[in-house]
Design a protein around this motif. Sequence first.
Motif, PDB file in Angstrom:
ATOM      1  N   TRP A 227       0.713  -1.116   0.046  1.00  0.00           N
ATOM      2  CA  TRP A 227      -0.045  -0.080  -0.178  1.00  0.00           C
ATOM      3  C   TRP A 227       0.870   1.162   0.065  1.00  0.00           C
TER       4      TRP A 227
ATOM      5  N   ASN B 258       2.501   4.657  -0.863  1.00  0.00           N
ATOM      6  CA  ASN B 258       2.647   5.549  -1.986  1.00  0.00           C
ATOM      7  C   ASN B 258       3.883   6.352  -1.934  1.00  0.00           C
TER       8      ASN B 258
ATOM      9  N   ASP C 258       4.422   8.929  -3.771  1.00  0.00           N
ATOM     10  CA  ASP C 258       4.168  10.530  -4.036  1.00  0.00           C
ATOM     11  C   ASP C 258       3.716  11.130  -2.942  1.00  0.00           C
TER      12      ASP C 258
ATOM     13  N   GLU D 170      -7.753   2.061  -2.671  1.00  0.00           N
ATOM     14  CA  GLU D 170      -6.377   2.176  -2.775  1.00  0.00           C
ATOM     15  C   GLU D 170      -6.301   3.364  -2.844  1.00  0.00           C
ATOM     16  N   ASP D 171      -7.170   4.465  -3.679  1.00  0.00           N
ATOM     17  CA  ASP D 171      -7.063   5.579  -3.938  1.00  0.00           C
ATOM     18  C   ASP D 171      -6.963   6.572  -2.762  1.00  0.00           C
TER      19      ASP D 171
ATOM     20  N   ASP E 254      -4.116   6.010  -0.754  1.00  0.00           N
ATOM     21  CA  ASP E 254      -2.954   6.928  -1.341  1.00  0.00           C
ATOM     22  C   ASP E 254      -3.258   8.424  -0.867  1.00  0.00           C
TER      23      ASP E 254
END
Length: 512
Positions: A316, A318, A320, A456-457, A460
């Motif tokens: 998971w 991220n 960014d 998941e979005d 993030d």
Amino acid sequence: MIGFVAAGLLLLLLCTAQADDGGDGQVLTIADYIGDWGYPSPYGHYSRGPGYVRMSLIFDTLVWKDEKGIIPALAESWEMEGDDAYTFKLREDVLWHDGERFAADDVVFTIDYIKEHPYIWVSSDIIKTAEAVDDYTVRISLNQPYAPFLELVAGTLPILPEHIYEGVDDPAEFREDSALVGTGPFQLVDYDQSQGSYLYQAFDDYYLGSPKVKQLKFVKVNLEMSAAALEKGDVNAANVPPEVVENLKDEGFTVMLSSHDSITKIMVNHKKEPLSDSRFRQALYYAIDRQALVDNAARGYGVLASPGLFAVDNHWYNSDVEPYDYDPAKTEELMEELGYSKVDGYFSVDGSPVKLEMLVTSINERAGELIRQQLEDAGFMISLRTVDSKTLDSMVTEWKFDLALNSHGGMGADPEILKRMTGDGYTFNSARYTENSELNELLDGEVAEIDEQKREDLIDRIQVIHAQELPVLPLYYADTYWAHDGRVEMYYTRQGIANGVPLALNKQIFVS
């Protein structure tokens, strides 16, 4: 130990006799460098992973996990109804340790009981109702969709015997022998709090068959001595330091590297100034050289934790997010924006330096001293205070601290862990941060999202905001090694035992 001492002494003799006979799998001894994890009842164990594991040997859940995923336990099958209800078909061959028969009423009772007596590992707020459809069928309705229900509720909540706990008003203080009547594969024979030792005996009437390990012992062994204890044959399994791994492999021991589930982070009292300002927390974070901590405090055995909380090898993770590379110049820039100036090398207001205290334990004093020196070099006046782990947890819970160096597992669990470690109403490991409404809405939203891509979005985005707010300062994930002599085949559970305990001590290992 109440009711267990005489039997414990007898069984210790039996253990020794069976060990001398060389009976494969009959007696298994496991080293633990902390020792005492509390009384192993559902409400008596200490609320960290090893405490839960000690309890889980005695009490079962509706479902469980092995190295691959969710498996049946007290429930032999289950169905999801819509997105907010589950029906469980229970096994009909389960006995409590006192010989009483397990049934659906015990499950309904347990769920009602935790609504009145909160259980720290499972929130009852998720559950609307539980009803017995018949003697061996239970329907559980939720207040809203909850993506990790099977794993974090059905697979974590220990089922209690109604015929015993229905008269217990204070389960945390319940210490009678009957407090340890469960349906699990083992029964407690002896618990020595001062020695940090536990002795369990196999429950021969266990519904999955009599466990292959007949006696299971946990003994306190200093981490630095764990390899020697293995080599001498005093223990069969132990957590071991990274430096001894290759030698143990050469001697024929099996050594396993855990996934990066155990995080070291700085807890921050964001309820008090100046720590309540996210820019001040950012300034602290830029002043910490996390790679140097891995290289020195973790002796090179570990990976950096992301400001979003997950390790780089987590599914998971991220990438960014703001990385917060070590940058004392950025620290100084932020502090000047906040109105601080340096006086005699320390960030000060009206000539008075900001003073912060950081709590550490004897286990992480080395890391604490490195962090203190880094922050001092950047301009923060920091003092260290060494306390035991239970005192640290208590002081953090009561907000009686500035900073606290803390380590815990579970970060490889279902991503609900983000809510548990960030949102309000959770344990001393959690930031309990409610100041950012978007963050808290996202934390609630991700656990209610059944669609995996949409979830998941959300996850993030949570990591991005967490990195901006920094309610805690994630540092690193240390490499964790487990070694054993092969008497039983051990493994790490997928996403951790129950709600994410990253230990190679799944009770299934000892059963079949």
